[in-house]
Design an enzyme around this catalytic site. Structure first.
Site, short mmCIF file in Angstrom:
data_model
loop_
_atom_site.label_atom_id
_atom_site.label_comp_id
_atom_site.label_asym_id
_atom_site.label_seq_id
_atom_site.Cartn_x
_atom_site.Cartn_y
_atom_site.Cartn_z
N CYS A 115 37.00 -37.63 -14.53
CA CYS A 115 37.76 -36.98 -13.45
C CYS A 115 39.08 -36.39 -13.93
CB CYS A 115 38.01 -37.97 -12.32
SG CYS A 115 36.49 -38.62 -11.57
N HIS A 252 43.66 -35.01 -7.88
CA HIS A 252 42.22 -35.20 -7.97
C HIS A 252 41.73 -35.75 -6.65
CE1 HIS A 252 38.31 -36.61 -8.98
NE2 HIS A 252 38.67 -37.89 -9.08
N ASN A 282 34.26 -36.30 -4.02
CA ASN A 282 34.81 -36.37 -5.38
C ASN A 282 33.93 -35.55 -6.31
OD1 ASN A 282 35.62 -37.07 -7.97
ND2 ASN A 282 35.76 -39.27 -7.56
#
Length: 325
Positions: A115, A252, A282
């Site tokens: 990520c 993020h 996500n």
């Protein structure tokens, strides 16, 4: 004194057409819309079609970024793709993107920091562009995270989606001040002792399989809020800016509670936070450039704005960068 900066001249995002709602997921795993929303803030996510590889998503985002920058694939001399879900073990997704776009022979490689990949990739590309080794760089975050899901694990499969975001970086002259456009500072971190908190249980040299994502959500949350905040402060110090002077915070998009926790810890007003997690879920390395692209497209983010980006992912990796658009 005049210096070179890596300036963002174009942004673009791409989301697959297929939308998966929380109600859709409740038909395949023991969950509900209320359960998912309460814990994550997610309402829906996008899923790539079976015939869509991660390079296909990356190419679509790259085309939009190049168009906004007024560039063509023929101008591109560097491609850095941040991804955990490359088409093949090798070659790099970046090499496949280069071929599919029709770019000339140049530099192309992937960055794997899960990520945190886009933040890592931006700093890597900065090392080329701001030193005169690249005139037109594509930095892409692209993921098909739904391919890594264990669809019996409601704690993880509801969290992720697919997508891609891209930016074009070009060298621009600056005066070495915080008023310069471009990359102003960054801070990258990794703590490999925390691997078991977030990982995939497969790989070519261990199981010979792709594996599935495994996560200790509560532990990741605890480390995320504390560690990300430290990296953000460090990146701002390197850039020579104050957190209060940031125009837009682009985190993020992992979980709404993490976004809110980090913003609160840093004293960033909620109105300055670009949030897409409700509709994208996500998307790992794609989440920051997708959020950036959305903010630019709807007019919130404008040329000259001071942006603060941060992420945390498996490794554990985390980091932040400060960019003036």
């Amino acid at each position: 004194m005049s210096i070179l900066r890596s300036v963002v001249t174009g942004v673009g995002g791409y989301l697959p057409e297929t939308v998966v709602t929380n109600d859709d997921l409740s038909k395949v795993v023991d969950t509900s819309d209320d359960w998912i929303r309460e814990r994550t803030g997610i309402r829906r996510r996008h899923r790539a079609n079976d015939d869509q590889a991660v390079s296909d998503l990356a190419v679509e985002a790259a085309k939009k970024a190049l168009a906004e920058a007024g560039k063509t694939p023929a101008d591109v001399d560097l491609i850095v793709v941040a991804t955990t879900t490359a088409d093949l073990t090798f070659p790099a997704a970046a090499a496949i993107v280069q071929r599919k776009l029709g770019c000339p022979v140049g530099i192309a490689f992937d960055v794997q920091a899960v990520c945190s990949g886009f933040v890592y990739a931006m700093t890597v590309a900065d090392g080329f562009v701001a030193r005169g080794h690249s005139k037109c760089a594509l930095v892409i975050g692209a993921e098909t995270m739904t391919r890594l899901m264990d669809w019996t694990d409601r704690g993880t499969c509801v969290l992720f989606g697919d997508g891609a975001g891209a930016v074009v970086l070009e060298p621009g002259e600056g005066q070495g001040t915080t008023a310069d456009r471009g990359m102003l500072g960054f801070a990258l971190r990794c703590d490999g002792t925390k691997q078991d908190l977030l990982y995939v249980d497969g790989g070519p040299s261990t199981t010979g399989t792709v594996g599935k994502l495994r996560m200790q959500g509560n532990q990741v949350f605890k480390h995320a809020v504390i560690n990300i905040s430290e990296a953000v402060i460090a990146a701002a110090q390197v850039a020579g800016v104050e957190i209060k002077d940031v125009d837009w915070f682009i985190p993020h998009q992992a979980n709404q509670r993490i976004l809110a926790g980090v913003a609160h810890r840093l004293g960033i007003d909620e109105s300055k936070v670009i949030t897409t997690v409700a509709d994208h879920a996500n998307t790992s390395a794609a989440s920051i450039p997708l959020a950036l692209a959305e903010g630019v497209a709807d007019g919130r983010i404008k040329k000259g704005d001071l942006l603060l980006m941060e992420a945390m992912g498996g490794g554990l990796t985390w980091g932040a960068c400060v960019v003036r658009l």
